[in-house]
Structures are given as C-alpha cells and as structure tokens.
Design an enzyme around this catalytic site. Sequence first.
Site, PDB file in Angstrom:
ATOM      1  N   GLU A 203       0.814  -1.223   0.000  1.00  0.00           N
ATOM      2  CA  GLU A 203       0.000   0.000   0.000  1.00  0.00           C
ATOM      3  C   GLU A 203       0.852   1.279   0.000  1.00  0.00           C
ATOM      4  O   GLU A 203       0.691   2.149   0.856  1.00  0.00           O
ATOM      5  CB  GLU A 203      -0.985  -0.019   1.175  1.00  0.00           C
ATOM      6  CG  GLU A 203      -1.904  -1.232   1.130  1.00  0.00           C
ATOM      7  CD  GLU A 203      -2.970  -1.239   2.216  1.00  0.00           C
ATOM      8  OE1 GLU A 203      -2.955  -0.337   3.065  1.00  0.00           O
ATOM      9  OE2 GLU A 203      -3.811  -2.155   2.205  1.00  0.00           O
ATOM     10  N   GLU A 309      -5.367 -10.986  -1.721  1.00  0.00           N
ATOM     11  CA  GLU A 309      -6.260 -10.791  -0.566  1.00  0.00           C
ATOM     12  C   GLU A 309      -7.723 -10.792  -0.997  1.00  0.00           C
ATOM     13  O   GLU A 309      -8.535  -9.986  -0.526  1.00  0.00           O
ATOM     14  CB  GLU A 309      -5.905  -9.480   0.157  1.00  0.00           C
ATOM     15  CG  GLU A 309      -4.434  -9.399   0.544  1.00  0.00           C
ATOM     16  CD  GLU A 309      -4.081  -8.161   1.355  1.00  0.00           C
ATOM     17  OE1 GLU A 309      -4.985  -7.519   1.914  1.00  0.00           O
ATOM     18  OE2 GLU A 309      -2.886  -7.830   1.415  1.00  0.00           O
TER      19      GLU A 309
HETATM   20  C1  XIL Z   1      -5.672  -6.893   8.028  1.00  0.00           C
HETATM   21  C2  XIL Z   1      -6.034  -8.107   8.883  1.00  0.00           C
HETATM   22  O1  XIL Z   1      -6.956  -8.907   8.187  1.00  0.00           O
HETATM   23  C3  XIL Z   1      -6.614  -7.630  10.175  1.00  0.00           C
HETATM   24  O2  XIL Z   1      -6.875  -8.755  11.021  1.00  0.00           O
HETATM   25  C4  XIL Z   1      -5.666  -6.669  10.847  1.00  0.00           C
HETATM   26  O3  XIL Z   1      -6.250  -6.173  11.987  1.00  0.00           O
HETATM   27  C5  XIL Z   1      -5.330  -5.510   9.922  1.00  0.00           C
HETATM   28  O4  XIL Z   1      -4.801  -6.023   8.724  1.00  0.00           O
HETATM   29  N1  XIL Z   1      -4.567  -5.041   3.462  1.00  0.00           N
HETATM   30  C6  XIL Z   1      -3.524  -5.844   3.864  1.00  0.00           C
HETATM   31  C7  XIL Z   1      -3.712  -6.797   4.978  1.00  0.00           C
HETATM   32  O5  XIL Z   1      -2.480  -5.836   3.215  1.00  0.00           O
HETATM   33  O6  XIL Z   1      -2.525  -7.023   5.685  1.00  0.00           O
HETATM   34  C8  XIL Z   1      -4.798  -6.333   5.898  1.00  0.00           C
HETATM   35  O7  XIL Z   1      -5.010  -7.342   6.879  1.00  0.00           O
HETATM   36  C9  XIL Z   1      -6.053  -6.022   5.138  1.00  0.00           C
HETATM   37  C10 XIL Z   1      -5.827  -4.901   4.162  1.00  0.00           C
END
Ligand code: XIL
Length: 401
Positions: A203, A309
């Site tokens: 990000e 994701e």
């Molecule tokens: C999220 C997890 O799912 C949560 O449990 C945590 O609290 C915050 O992070 N983008 C990403 C992931 O790259 O690492 C994130 O994961 C969701 C958004």
Amino acid sequence: MEKPSSVSRRSLLLTAAASSLLAACGGGGGGGGFSGSGGGGVSSSSSSSSSSSSSSSSSSSSSSSLPDPATAPALKTHFAANFKVGLVADDWISGDTTISALVTKHASSMTAESVMKANPIGVSEGVYDFSHADALVTFCQANGIALRGHNLLWYQTSPSWFFDGDATAANYKDIVKARLVKYITDVVTHFKGQVYCWDVVNEVVSDDASSNYRNSQWYQIFGKDYIDYAFQAARAADPTVQLFINEYSTEYPDKLGRLMAIVDDLISRGIPIDGVGHQLHNNLSVPISGVGDALAAVEARHLINHITELDMSVFSDSTSTTLSSSALATALQTQALNYRALFNLFVAHPSVQSVTMWGTSDAHSWLNSWPITRTDYPLLFDRSANPKSAFWAVVDPTFVP
Ligand code: XIL
C-alpha cells in the site's frame, strides 16, 4: 497525520479501508461493475431456501440445494495446473481442527494474516519476536503448504522505533534507512527457504491524483527512495525469493495508472521486482473487466501476477449491519457469479501464479470487524466451513447458483 502510533494506525486503517470500499462501490471510476461474462447458462433461479436468512446468525450460509460437501474437490488440485490457491490465518490454526482441515484440503499456499508484519515481529531495534510466525511456518511445512511472506514494509504496521530520534538531525535519514535495511535483511534471512515470495512494500500508492506515492511517514522522510531500499535489501538477503509490490484497488484505472508508474520507475532503474500483488478486496460491484486490465498491465511488464487478498463483501456501504433474507440470498447468487467470472479470468491469465482468499471460512474474515462490526459473507466457505454457492460456481461450470 501519518504517524504510526497505534491510535493513528487504527484511524489510518479506517481511512484506507473507506477509500477501498469507496472504490469497490464505484468511486474509483472503475470498469463498470459485474460483466456477467463468466456465467454462461446461468439462470436466475432462486435460492430462497437459503438457511442464511438471519444475518446475525452464526449458522451456515449455504443453500440447502448445494451439493454434498463431502464431494467438494480440493481447490489446490482443481487449479493445480493454473496457480497456487491460498488461504489466510495465523498460528492459531494449529489448535482449530475445522479450519486446519479446510486449509490442508484446499490450500497450496498460505499467508499470515498478522504475525509476519513488522508489528508484531519488530519488537525493538534488532529485537524480534518470530514465535508466532515460526509456528505458522511449522504448520505449513508439516502440511506441504507454501507460504507467502506478508509483509516487510506497511505504513500501518511500522513500529514507532523505526522513526525514533531527532528528525532535524543531519544523519536522521541515514539512521532510519539503516534500521529499515537491517530489519528487512534480518527478517528475509530468517525466513529464507521458508517463503516463496515477499510483499516487500504494501500500500505505497496514493489514493488520489496529487501524487503517485502515498504520503506516509516513510515517504515524508525519504520521498520514493525507501521503496528502493526495501527491495534492494530483500534481494540482497535472498537472491531467489520473489519480490512483490502489493496494492489494493488495482482494478480501478486511476489507481492502476499510479501503481504502474511506480513499477515502471522501479524497472527502469533496475530495482529488483518480480511481481505485483492485487489485493482485490471488493464487494458485489467488483469490476471484472478492471481486474483483467490490471492483470494485462502487469503482464505487459513481463512481471508475475498474484491475487493476494481476495474477498467479496455482500455489503455495498460501510454502515449497513444487516441484510434481509431475500437480499442476502440474492447477494450470495451474485457473489457466486462474480467469483466464477474472476476465477475464469485468473485461469485465462497464465501470469497469475497465486490466488489467495483473505481468510478461510466466513467466520474468519476481517470483514466481520471492518470497517464496522457486522456479519459478512465474503469468502468461499460458510461459517461451518462448508462450500458455499460461490465455491461450487468456481469449480463447476454447470452449477447454477
Ligand atoms: C488486516 C487483517 O486482516 C486484520 O486482522 C488486521 O487487523 C489488519 O490487517 N490489506 C492488507 C492486509 O495488506 O494485511 C490487511 O489485513 C487487510 C488490508
């Protein structure tokens, strides 16, 4: 504003999430919503018999007309010729027999949801807690599952000690750079041979057109240079692990344009990068054609695509907490058709080497607590870890959701 204290990290998470959701709802000016391209022969038959009518229920979200779960093919086998299939959990999985069974049956890849991030691994400068991540490595190795490394640098999980010191001092940048390089060197070395890739930076792309780069604390200190340092340190520590830039909303043209400008800049200067991770957090309005555009843009640079994701909220806004039973039934049908279209797209792109769902069953999704607490249904398996319509739509082209 972008200080990585726990409080501001939380508000930033909401900010990033809100913008992702906005994009998912069309705010990113994306590819026009569901194309329906993958649903040949799909009728609009009702699944009103769904047992998931109560959105606050913890019961199954499956339709009673779904095939026997015992007949479900393993996703990792079904897609073995195409890409690794990933699921996401942390080391708690070893103590959860239901989710362990789900993951060992279906997953050829895993990603740590939290335990491989700099917070918690980087306790303080030069002090690491690998205990939870190592436990997940052990689980993966015991079950023959490959592991994605997620992630080395994310502004939301960068411990504050990285930035300690007098920011006006002449050597401040050198000190912070040395901490970053040491952290990445030590962590990549620790997991060498245990992960097949790393999301090196997560990000780093801006959500608006004012800049290609997110205005994080890293960017405020170094400009874009910190991205180079991260990739170079990772490559120096492990010459063969695949190195990724991971980003959300790549399925929207504005964000994709900024991401690819950054990628082109890295490539042009010989910074070692192997691929692009597309988070693909989405809802029922996922722009399928925009996903195709993102995959094609990466292929044009001769890089690898990973879907990192994937999930699909049944909610179209960040405030609703419930859906009526009929709305949920309709949503799950649309979700199934969207998932079918997406997986058909992934199969059509040999550059896609890994496809990871961000969670396991619907009971284990971050979307149950983000952007607000609510019961969501974003994954391929219901709260009892049984295959949903979306699963069957993905593995069986004749299945009618
Ligand atoms: C999220 C997890 O799912 C949560 O449990 C945590 O609290 C915050 O992070 N983008 C990403 C992931 O790259 O690492 C994130 O994961 C969701 C958004």
